[in-house]
Write a protein that holds these residues in place. Structure first.
Motif, PDB file in Angstrom:
ATOM      1  N   VAL A  61       0.856  -1.187   0.000  1.00  0.00           N
ATOM      2  CA  VAL A  61       0.000   0.000   0.000  1.00  0.00           C
ATOM      3  C   VAL A  61       0.894   1.238   0.000  1.00  0.00           C
ATOM      4  CG1 VAL A  61      -1.841   1.242   1.177  1.00  0.00           C
ATOM      5  CG2 VAL A  61      -1.772  -1.269   1.273  1.00  0.00           C
ATOM      6  N   TRP A  62       0.743   2.059  -1.017  1.00  0.00           N
ATOM      7  CA  TRP A  62       1.569   3.250  -1.188  1.00  0.00           C
ATOM      8  C   TRP A  62       0.870   4.500  -0.657  1.00  0.00           C
ATOM      9  CZ3 TRP A  62       6.402   3.486  -3.727  1.00  0.00           C
ATOM     10  CH2 TRP A  62       6.781   2.351  -4.456  1.00  0.00           C
ATOM     11  N   ASP A  63       1.604   5.349   0.058  1.00  0.00           N
ATOM     12  CA  ASP A  63       1.243   6.751   0.207  1.00  0.00           C
ATOM     13  C   ASP A  63       1.612   7.435  -1.113  1.00  0.00           C
ATOM     14  OD1 ASP A  63       0.739   9.339   1.357  1.00  0.00           O
ATOM     15  OD2 ASP A  63       2.909   9.543   1.593  1.00  0.00           O
ATOM     16  N   LEU A  64       1.016   8.591  -1.393  1.00  0.00           N
ATOM     17  CA  LEU A  64       1.305   9.273  -2.653  1.00  0.00           C
ATOM     18  C   LEU A  64       2.318  10.404  -2.509  1.00  0.00           C
ATOM     19  CD1 LEU A  64      -2.275   9.394  -4.261  1.00  0.00           C
ATOM     20  CD2 LEU A  64      -0.408   7.824  -4.775  1.00  0.00           C
ATOM     21  N   ILE A 115      -8.402  -2.196   2.766  1.00  0.00           N
ATOM     22  CA  ILE A 115      -7.787  -2.879   1.621  1.00  0.00           C
ATOM     23  C   ILE A 115      -7.565  -4.357   1.935  1.00  0.00           C
ATOM     24  CG2 ILE A 115      -5.684  -3.027   0.224  1.00  0.00           C
ATOM     25  CD1 ILE A 115      -5.490   0.091   0.665  1.00  0.00           C
ATOM     26  N   ALA A 116      -6.983  -4.636   3.115  1.00  0.00           N
ATOM     27  CA  ALA A 116      -6.724  -6.032   3.504  1.00  0.00           C
ATOM     28  C   ALA A 116      -8.018  -6.826   3.589  1.00  0.00           C
ATOM     29  CB  ALA A 116      -5.975  -6.066   4.834  1.00  0.00           C
ATOM     30  N   HIS A 174      -0.566  -9.682   8.107  1.00  0.00           N
ATOM     31  CA  HIS A 174       0.882  -9.851   8.056  1.00  0.00           C
ATOM     32  C   HIS A 174       1.401  -9.981   6.622  1.00  0.00           C
ATOM     33  CE1 HIS A 174      -0.221 -14.188   7.863  1.00  0.00           C
ATOM     34  NE2 HIS A 174       0.887 -14.275   7.157  1.00  0.00           N
ATOM     35  N   THR A 175       0.493 -10.088   5.643  1.00  0.00           N
ATOM     36  CA  THR A 175       0.916 -10.135   4.239  1.00  0.00           C
ATOM     37  C   THR A 175       0.802  -8.763   3.573  1.00  0.00           C
ATOM     38  OG1 THR A 175      -1.279 -10.701   3.334  1.00  0.00           O
ATOM     39  CG2 THR A 175       0.109 -12.526   4.110  1.00  0.00           C
ATOM     40  N   ILE A 176       0.456  -7.740   4.348  1.00  0.00           N
ATOM     41  CA  ILE A 176       0.304  -6.385   3.826  1.00  0.00           C
ATOM     42  C   ILE A 176       1.514  -5.549   4.224  1.00  0.00           C
ATOM     43  CG2 ILE A 176      -1.144  -4.324   3.805  1.00  0.00           C
ATOM     44  CD1 ILE A 176      -2.545  -6.728   2.621  1.00  0.00           C
ATOM     45  N   ALA A 177       1.987  -4.703   3.301  1.00  0.00           N
ATOM     46  CA  ALA A 177       3.058  -3.747   3.587  1.00  0.00           C
ATOM     47  C   ALA A 177       2.545  -2.341   3.295  1.00  0.00           C
ATOM     48  CB  ALA A 177       4.293  -4.045   2.742  1.00  0.00           C
ATOM     49  N   PHE A 178       3.093  -1.366   4.017  1.00  0.00           N
ATOM     50  CA  PHE A 178       2.681   0.038   3.871  1.00  0.00           C
ATOM     51  C   PHE A 178       3.927   0.899   3.803  1.00  0.00           C
ATOM     52  CE2 PHE A 178       1.681   4.035   6.269  1.00  0.00           C
ATOM     53  CZ  PHE A 178       0.881   4.625   5.294  1.00  0.00           C
TER      54      PHE A 178
END
Length: 362
Positions: free
Chosen positions: A8-11, A87-88, A96-100
């Motif tokens: 997950v990206w910040d812009l 989102i998750a 635990h499979t999500i990154a930010f």
């Protein structure tokens, strides 16, 4: 460390340089664009959690030609942790499979406080993400490279279901679902291994089979390694299921049954299990199925129980090799009616040749 399934990206000052509301014509550096396209090739989904005006930010992503890479974008003025959680949840991924990734330490801390399992990265690490182990899947398959498109088709499918008036089975029949089951080949092995790695909720044992282990089973005439695919009018779902079956004279030993969580709502796991039950009934053998309870595979246990598998004693089970922590369920199979929601084309397991038959309602 498990592989990240979604980044997950910040812009502002993360995906692009500058702040959209202040700078207007923000740009994505070439090294960041390379990360976006490479993660997409590896089958890692990407999304957005940004404090911005949604229409303005999305328009900018479209003008930059990269909007298509981001699924379920969360652009607004709420907490980042709420966006990441949404989102998750929508993807059905464990946290635990999500990154930010975000340039602001306070934003990363807020996400980390509310979602401690989510892995957080500073913006200055963005260009080097593809070198990290957690962003490097063990295998990259043809399905990996089309994963985003498959999920986006799934969102369109879900939107149509939301407006459909009628029962679930009636909607499924409108999809023209076609399941294919085939004996795995050398070319399938990477997809099979990936399924054993990625599937947790619908994995009967939680066991990961390596490439070498799968190759040895392919070469064993007493084993079947079966791959399941699914397509519908929205497009292919890719490889969605794996069956590892040891064939003994009086018993077929189902050592692993795993199906993708993406196709649970279509009843794919149930159809696959019913097809296998019918094949065993035709061959005149009992079915024994390995099951090891994990934190996430309760649905698979329910599927086995619903199909009629029990813990009842049978001499055929007693003769099978036993592993610590694995329960062996038993079924004396009976003929099965084909599903009325999809067509199934599959091998005839009791045949000595490579004959294939279609299993469908009249």
């Amino acid at each position: 460390m498990s592989t990240v399934k979604c980044l997950v990206w910040d812009l502002d000052n993360t995906l692009w340089r500058g702040t959209l509301l202040e700078d207007g014509e923000v740009q994505v550096p070439d090294e960041i664009l390379s990360v976006v396209t490479e993660l997409d090739r590896r089958g890692i989904l990407q999304s957005v959690a940004s404090r911005n005006d949604h229409d303005h930010a999305w328009e900018r992503l479209e003008k930059l030609g990269i909007a298509e890479y981001f699924v379920l974008p969360q652009i607004g003025w709420g907490r980042k942790s709420d966006s990441v959680r949404a989102i998750a949840d929508e993807l059905g991924f464990a946290q635990h499979t999500i990154a930010f990734i975000d340039d602001q330490p306070t934003e990363r801390a807020e996400v980390n406080h509310h979602l401690p399992e989510v892995r957080c990265y500073p913006a200055e690490d963005a260009a080097s993400l593809t070198a990290l182990a957690e962003f490097t899947p063990v295998t990259i398959t043809a399905d990996s490279q089309h994963r985003r498109a498959m999920y986006q088709a799934g969102f369109r499918r879900a939107a149509e279901r939301a407006t459909f008036v009628g029962a679930d089975d009636d909607f499924l029949r409108t999809l023209d679902l076609r399941m294919g089951i085939h004996r795995a080949t050398e070319e399938d092995l990477s997809r099979v291994e990936e399924l054993t790695l990625r599937t947790s909720q619908m994995n009967a044992t939680g066991v990961h089979y390596s490439d070498s282990a799968l190759r040895s089973l392919l070469a064993d005439p007493d084993h079947e390694v079966l791959v399941t695919t699914l397509t519908d009018r929205f497009g292919p779902h890719g490889a969605v299921g794996i069956v590892l079956l040891a064939k003994h004279p009086a018993t077929w030993h189902l050592k692993l049954l795993a199906t993708s969580c993406r196709v649970v709502s279509f009843g794919a796991g149930t159809v696959l299990l019913r097809w296998l039950t019918g094949q065993a009934a035709t061959a005149g053998v009992h079915l024994a199925a390995d099951f090891r309870r994990t934190e996430r595979n309760r649905m698979m246990e329910v599927a086995y129980r619903f199909a009629g598998f029990t813990m009842d004693d049978c001499a055929c089970v007693a003769r099978l090799p036993a592993d610590d922590g694995i329960h062996t369920l038993h079924l004396a199979p009976t003929p099965q009616e084909p599903p009325n929601t999809m067509r199934v084309r599959a091998p005839v397991l009791s045949s000595v040749d490579d004959s294939v038959a279609e299993w469908r309602s009249a």
